[in-house]
Scaffold this motif. Structure first.
Motif, mmCIF file in Angstrom:
data_model
loop_
_atom_site.group_PDB
_atom_site.id
_atom_site.type_symbol
_atom_site.label_atom_id
_atom_site.label_comp_id
_atom_site.label_asym_id
_atom_site.label_seq_id
_atom_site.Cartn_x
_atom_site.Cartn_y
_atom_site.Cartn_z
ATOM 1 N N ILE A 1 0.820 -1.212 0.000
ATOM 2 C CA ILE A 1 0.000 0.000 0.000
ATOM 3 C C ILE A 1 0.861 1.273 0.000
ATOM 4 O O ILE A 1 0.514 2.268 -0.637
ATOM 5 N N LYS A 2 2.011 1.241 0.655
ATOM 6 C CA LYS A 2 2.880 2.417 0.683
ATOM 7 C C LYS A 2 3.409 2.734 -0.710
ATOM 8 O O LYS A 2 3.463 3.904 -1.104
ATOM 9 N N SER A 3 3.784 1.721 -1.465
ATOM 10 C CA SER A 3 4.269 1.945 -2.836
ATOM 11 C C SER A 3 3.173 2.555 -3.703
ATOM 12 O O SER A 3 3.427 3.446 -4.510
ATOM 13 N N LEU A 4 1.955 2.071 -3.517
ATOM 14 C CA LEU A 4 0.815 2.592 -4.279
ATOM 15 C C LEU A 4 0.550 4.051 -3.910
ATOM 16 O O LEU A 4 0.364 4.900 -4.787
ATOM 17 N N PHE A 5 0.556 4.352 -2.626
ATOM 18 C CA PHE A 5 0.353 5.721 -2.163
ATOM 19 C C PHE A 5 1.466 6.638 -2.682
ATOM 20 O O PHE A 5 1.200 7.708 -3.232
ATOM 21 N N ASP A 6 2.717 6.208 -2.506
ATOM 22 C CA ASP A 6 3.863 7.020 -2.936
ATOM 23 C C ASP A 6 3.831 7.298 -4.436
ATOM 24 O O ASP A 6 4.190 8.387 -4.880
ATOM 25 N N PHE A 7 3.394 6.317 -5.216
ATOM 26 C CA PHE A 7 3.285 6.494 -6.668
ATOM 27 C C PHE A 7 2.298 7.616 -6.985
ATOM 28 O O PHE A 7 2.549 8.456 -7.848
ATOM 29 N N HIS A 8 1.184 7.648 -6.294
ATOM 30 C CA HIS A 8 0.150 8.654 -6.564
ATOM 31 C C HIS A 8 0.481 10.032 -5.993
ATOM 32 O O HIS A 8 0.007 11.043 -6.508
ATOM 33 N N LYS B 1 -7.326 16.589 1.491
ATOM 34 C CA LYS B 1 -7.044 15.663 2.592
ATOM 35 C C LYS B 1 -5.954 14.690 2.162
ATOM 36 O O LYS B 1 -5.942 14.214 1.030
ATOM 37 N N ILE B 2 -5.071 14.392 3.098
ATOM 38 C CA ILE B 2 -4.056 13.351 2.924
ATOM 39 C C ILE B 2 -4.058 12.526 4.196
ATOM 40 O O ILE B 2 -3.911 13.073 5.293
ATOM 41 N N ASP B 3 -4.255 11.236 4.030
ATOM 42 C CA ASP B 3 -4.202 10.310 5.156
ATOM 43 C C ASP B 3 -3.308 9.147 4.716
ATOM 44 O O ASP B 3 -3.787 8.152 4.175
ATOM 45 N N GLU B 4 -2.001 9.355 4.905
ATOM 46 C CA GLU B 4 -1.023 8.374 4.432
ATOM 47 C C GLU B 4 -1.143 7.073 5.202
ATOM 48 O O GLU B 4 -1.255 7.112 6.424
ATOM 49 N N PRO B 5 -1.140 5.916 4.562
ATOM 50 C CA PRO B 5 -1.030 5.663 3.124
ATOM 51 C C PRO B 5 -2.364 5.295 2.464
ATOM 52 O O PRO B 5 -2.375 4.586 1.461
ATOM 53 N N ASP C 1 -8.510 15.428 -3.704
ATOM 54 C CA ASP C 1 -8.326 16.742 -4.306
ATOM 55 C C ASP C 1 -9.659 17.241 -4.847
ATOM 56 O O ASP C 1 -10.518 16.454 -5.239
ATOM 57 N N VAL C 2 -9.813 18.565 -4.821
ATOM 58 C CA VAL C 2 -11.034 19.218 -5.293
ATOM 59 C C VAL C 2 -10.623 20.278 -6.308
ATOM 60 O O VAL C 2 -9.687 21.046 -6.053
ATOM 61 N N ALA C 3 -11.307 20.306 -7.446
ATOM 62 C CA ALA C 3 -10.988 21.293 -8.474
ATOM 63 C C ALA C 3 -11.551 22.657 -8.102
ATOM 64 O O ALA C 3 -12.737 22.788 -7.801
ATOM 65 N N LEU C 4 -10.690 23.648 -8.123
ATOM 66 C CA LEU C 4 -11.118 25.032 -7.939
ATOM 67 C C LEU C 4 -11.473 25.636 -9.301
ATOM 68 O O LEU C 4 -12.362 26.467 -9.402
ATOM 69 N N LYS D 1 -11.337 11.329 -5.004
ATOM 70 C CA LYS D 1 -10.783 10.591 -3.870
ATOM 71 C C LYS D 1 -9.952 9.441 -4.414
ATOM 72 O O LYS D 1 -10.455 8.582 -5.143
ATOM 73 N N HIS D 2 -8.672 9.439 -4.053
ATOM 74 C CA HIS D 2 -7.755 8.334 -4.376
ATOM 75 C C HIS D 2 -7.710 7.504 -3.101
ATOM 76 O O HIS D 2 -7.172 7.965 -2.083
ATOM 77 N N ILE D 3 -8.260 6.310 -3.152
ATOM 78 C CA ILE D 3 -8.350 5.469 -1.958
ATOM 79 C C ILE D 3 -7.451 4.246 -2.150
ATOM 80 O O ILE D 3 -7.501 3.595 -3.199
ATOM 81 N N PHE D 4 -6.654 3.943 -1.143
ATOM 82 C CA PHE D 4 -5.713 2.822 -1.191
ATOM 83 C C PHE D 4 -6.020 1.894 -0.018
ATOM 84 O O PHE D 4 -5.986 2.316 1.132
ATOM 85 N N ILE D 5 -6.313 0.622 -0.340
ATOM 86 C CA ILE D 5 -6.732 -0.331 0.685
ATOM 87 C C ILE D 5 -5.844 -1.571 0.621
ATOM 88 O O ILE D 5 -5.678 -2.168 -0.453
ATOM 89 N N LYS D 6 -5.305 -1.956 1.767
ATOM 90 C CA LYS D 6 -4.465 -3.156 1.846
ATOM 91 C C LYS D 6 -5.353 -4.390 1.926
ATOM 92 O O LYS D 6 -6.296 -4.438 2.701
ATOM 93 N N HIS D 7 -5.050 -5.382 1.103
ATOM 94 C CA HIS D 7 -5.733 -6.678 1.113
ATOM 95 C C HIS D 7 -4.650 -7.756 1.109
ATOM 96 O O HIS D 7 -4.246 -8.227 0.041
ATOM 97 N N GLY D 8 -4.143 -8.108 2.271
ATOM 98 C CA GLY D 8 -3.069 -9.103 2.342
ATOM 99 C C GLY D 8 -1.828 -8.561 1.652
ATOM 100 O O GLY D 8 -1.337 -7.496 1.984
ATOM 101 N N ASN D 9 -1.331 -9.322 0.630
ATOM 102 C CA ASN D 9 -0.157 -8.880 -0.124
ATOM 103 C C ASN D 9 -0.528 -7.979 -1.296
ATOM 104 O O ASN D 9 0.341 -7.523 -2.028
ATOM 105 N N MET D 10 -1.806 -7.756 -1.477
ATOM 106 C CA MET D 10 -2.297 -6.929 -2.588
ATOM 107 C C MET D 10 -2.765 -5.582 -2.032
ATOM 108 O O MET D 10 -3.006 -5.430 -0.849
ATOM 109 N N SER D 11 -2.914 -4.632 -2.959
ATOM 110 C CA SER D 11 -3.481 -3.330 -2.611
ATOM 111 C C SER D 11 -4.585 -3.014 -3.606
ATOM 112 O O SER D 11 -4.483 -3.338 -4.785
#
Length: 149
Positions: A14-21, A71-75, A80-83, A93-103
């Protein structure tokens, strides 16, 4: 208000996925080839209340976007909201969820078309375009992150 959701499972932590985004340099990598993207805010590091300016061109039509990091809630979350954008309202909303070894990568877009009832006539086109764009974004993100191993 309209909502579009795209979700994919990626074989990475999940950290790699978050860091990529969180790395705005990756926006160009995951943008479909029929769209040109230029980051007008150089060396942008997402932080709450910071604004990223982007110019995107599709169908020879340039569009300026200004998106504020809400809002940022690592990871697990980046919002983001368009002005400024082609939409009356846009929240991503970019949502990252850990599922075992997958994200799980989950994009939730809430939007309103401009021009009232006339804008509603184009919702089908926008939904179709969002589907194509996020199918591509998820596919490329998956390829990049799963091939890093």
């Amino acid at each position: 208000m309209q909502t579009f959701i795209k979700s994919s499972y990626i074989n990475c932590d999940i950290k790699s996925l978050f860091d990529f985004h969180i790395d705005t340099n990756n926006i160009k990598k995951i943008t479909p080839t029929d769209t040109k993207v230029e980051l007008l805010t150089k060396d942008f590091k997402p932080q709450i209340s910071k604004i990223l300016k982007i110019k995107s061109t599709k169908y020879f039509i340039p569009m300026l976007w200004e998106v504020k990091i809400e809002k940022i809630d690592e990871p697990s979350l980046l919002v983001d909201v368009a002005l400024k954008s082609p939409f009356a309202f846009w929240e991503h909303k970019h949502i990252f969820i850990k599922h075992g070894n997958m994200s799980e990568l989950k994009d939730v877009i809430t939007f309103n078309m401009p021009f009232g009832i006339f804008g509603k006539l184009f919702e089908w086109f926008v939904r179709n375009d969002l589907q194509k764009m996020f199918d591509y974004r998820h596919k490329i993100t998956k390829e990049i992150l799963e091939n890093r191993k």
